[in-house]
Design an enzyme around this catalytic site. Structure first.
Site, PDB file in Angstrom:
ATOM      1  N   LYS A   1       0.836  -1.213   0.000  1.00  0.00           N
ATOM      2  CA  LYS A   1       0.000   0.000   0.000  1.00  0.00           C
ATOM      3  C   LYS A   1       0.863   1.251   0.000  1.00  0.00           C
ATOM      4  O   LYS A   1       0.445   2.303  -0.499  1.00  0.00           O
ATOM      5  CB  LYS A   1      -0.984  -0.015   1.167  1.00  0.00           C
ATOM      6  CG  LYS A   1      -0.360  -0.087   2.546  1.00  0.00           C
ATOM      7  CD  LYS A   1      -0.048   1.259   3.163  1.00  0.00           C
ATOM      8  CE  LYS A   1       0.640   1.096   4.500  1.00  0.00           C
ATOM      9  NZ  LYS A   1       1.094   2.369   5.086  1.00  0.00           N
TER      10      LYS A   1
ATOM     11  N   THR B   1      -3.474   5.835   3.983  1.00  0.00           N
ATOM     12  CA  THR B   1      -2.156   6.233   3.495  1.00  0.00           C
ATOM     13  C   THR B   1      -2.259   7.074   2.230  1.00  0.00           C
ATOM     14  O   THR B   1      -1.420   7.947   1.991  1.00  0.00           O
ATOM     15  CB  THR B   1      -1.281   4.991   3.229  1.00  0.00           C
ATOM     16  OG1 THR B   1      -1.351   4.121   4.360  1.00  0.00           O
ATOM     17  CG2 THR B   1       0.157   5.369   2.999  1.00  0.00           C
TER      18      THR B   1
END
Length: 336
Positions: free
Chosen positions: A189, A246
């Protein structure tokens, strides 16, 4: 009460040190940097990495690795991913049989293509290794903002014990046996978050961000399941959850570095400006090597690598993603 050492005094290590202290445990924080330990001992605050978060007077700080490791109930390994192997190697002689190490960093080692827990197990075979991951910015955990994460361990009893150690009214802990899936989601990610930041730096909007998050989790799950992770894990906190936070937050060093790259900074210039380890840069090449090994397509991560390491212009990378060969969104759904 458990006797716990935090190995690494970055923002995440400090946030977890405070969390665990509030849970009633005895906490020692270790850093290899003497100036950092001196500052923490004097100020009881990490003014550079976690300003405004005050640490209690009875928390201990040391550069003595042997004292920080020997005999502790739990070792929380919170050093940046590029230093996981070297720190584990230094710890090895002090770790007892069955001593629990909880890795909280995120990444994949470029040369070996191992996850961080696999590195720890290779360097410290006598340890019992678990992982803690999920959408959890240190800046928010340090302030007691409600957060939910996952602890992964091979043995359910270990996972349940750690769940009890870490969990409180502001920090909800789930458990899972899928250690590999948790770590792959956490590492990959960060690469997609670089792409999201690059798109922001180019001035693109919400449509672009949504596309990157959605197709990014598809790539992560595609590679992760090919490697043996569980699809359900990538639909959970350490997959979709961690990816959303994120890609969307300015707390994210990966997104911040991506924004700078989108504005024309080089990868090296962006990392210097962020002043923290940008984990996605270190995982990007490893992700491409794994995709090749497992014969999996990861076009977003491929373009991030081209921008980071091959000098490709960011706008050209986005254009190439948009005009790729036409595809089905999901090849598993049949036509009537």
């Amino acid at each position: 009460m458990a006797d716990i050492s935090i190995i690494g005094a970055g923002s995440w290590g400090i946030a977890l040190a405070l969390l665990l202290h509030k849970n009633g445990h005895h906490i020692t924080v270790w850093s290899i940097i003497q100036e950092e330990i001196d500052m923490l001992s004097k100020e009881h605050e990490h003014k550079e990495k976690l300003p405004g978060v005050k640490l209690p007077e009875d928390m201990e700080f040391t550069t003595d690795l042997e004292a920080a490791v020997k005999g502790k109930d739990i070792l929380v390994l919170a050093v940046p991913s590029p230093f996981t192997r070297s720190t584990s190697h230094s710890m090895k002689e002090y770790v007892g049989e069955g001593q629990v190490i909880v890795n909280v960093a995120k990444g994949i080692e470029e040369k070996s293509l191992l996850t961080l827990s696999q590195i720890i197990e290779e360097e410290i075979p006598q340890a019992k290794v678990a992982v803690l991951s999920g959408p959890s910015h240190a800046e928010e955990v340090g302030r007691g903002i409600p957060t939910t994460i996952v602890v992964g361990a091979k043995e359910k009893t270990t996972a349940e014990w750690l769940q009890n150690i870490f969990m409180n009214e502001a920090f909800r802990v789930y458990i899972s046996p899928d250690v590999l899936g948790i770590e792959l989601g956490a590492a990959l990610k960060n690469v997609v978050a670089l792409a999201a930041g690059i798109a922001d730096g180019l001035g693109y909007g919400d449509n672009t961000k949504a596309a990157l998050i959605t197709r990014g989790i598809t790539e992560i799950a595609r590679l992760g399941t090919a490697m043996g992770g569980r699809f359900e894990t990538f639909c959970g906190l350490t997959g979709i959850g961690d990816l959303i936070v994120t890609c969307a937050s300015m707390h994210s060093r990966n997104r911040r570095a991506g924004i700078l790259i989108g504005k024309g900074y080089s990868m090296e210039e962006a990392m210097k400006e962020v002043k923290m380890v940008v984990e996605g840069v270190y995982s990007a090449k490893a992700a491409m090597a794994l995709a090749k090994k497992y014969d999996v397509q990861i076009p977003i991560i491929e373009q991030v690598n081209a921008v980071l390491f091959d000098g490709k212009e960011a706008g050209a990378a986005v254009k190439e993603l948009m005009i790729r060969d036409k595809k089905l969104e999901n090849s598993d759904i049949p036509w009537n």
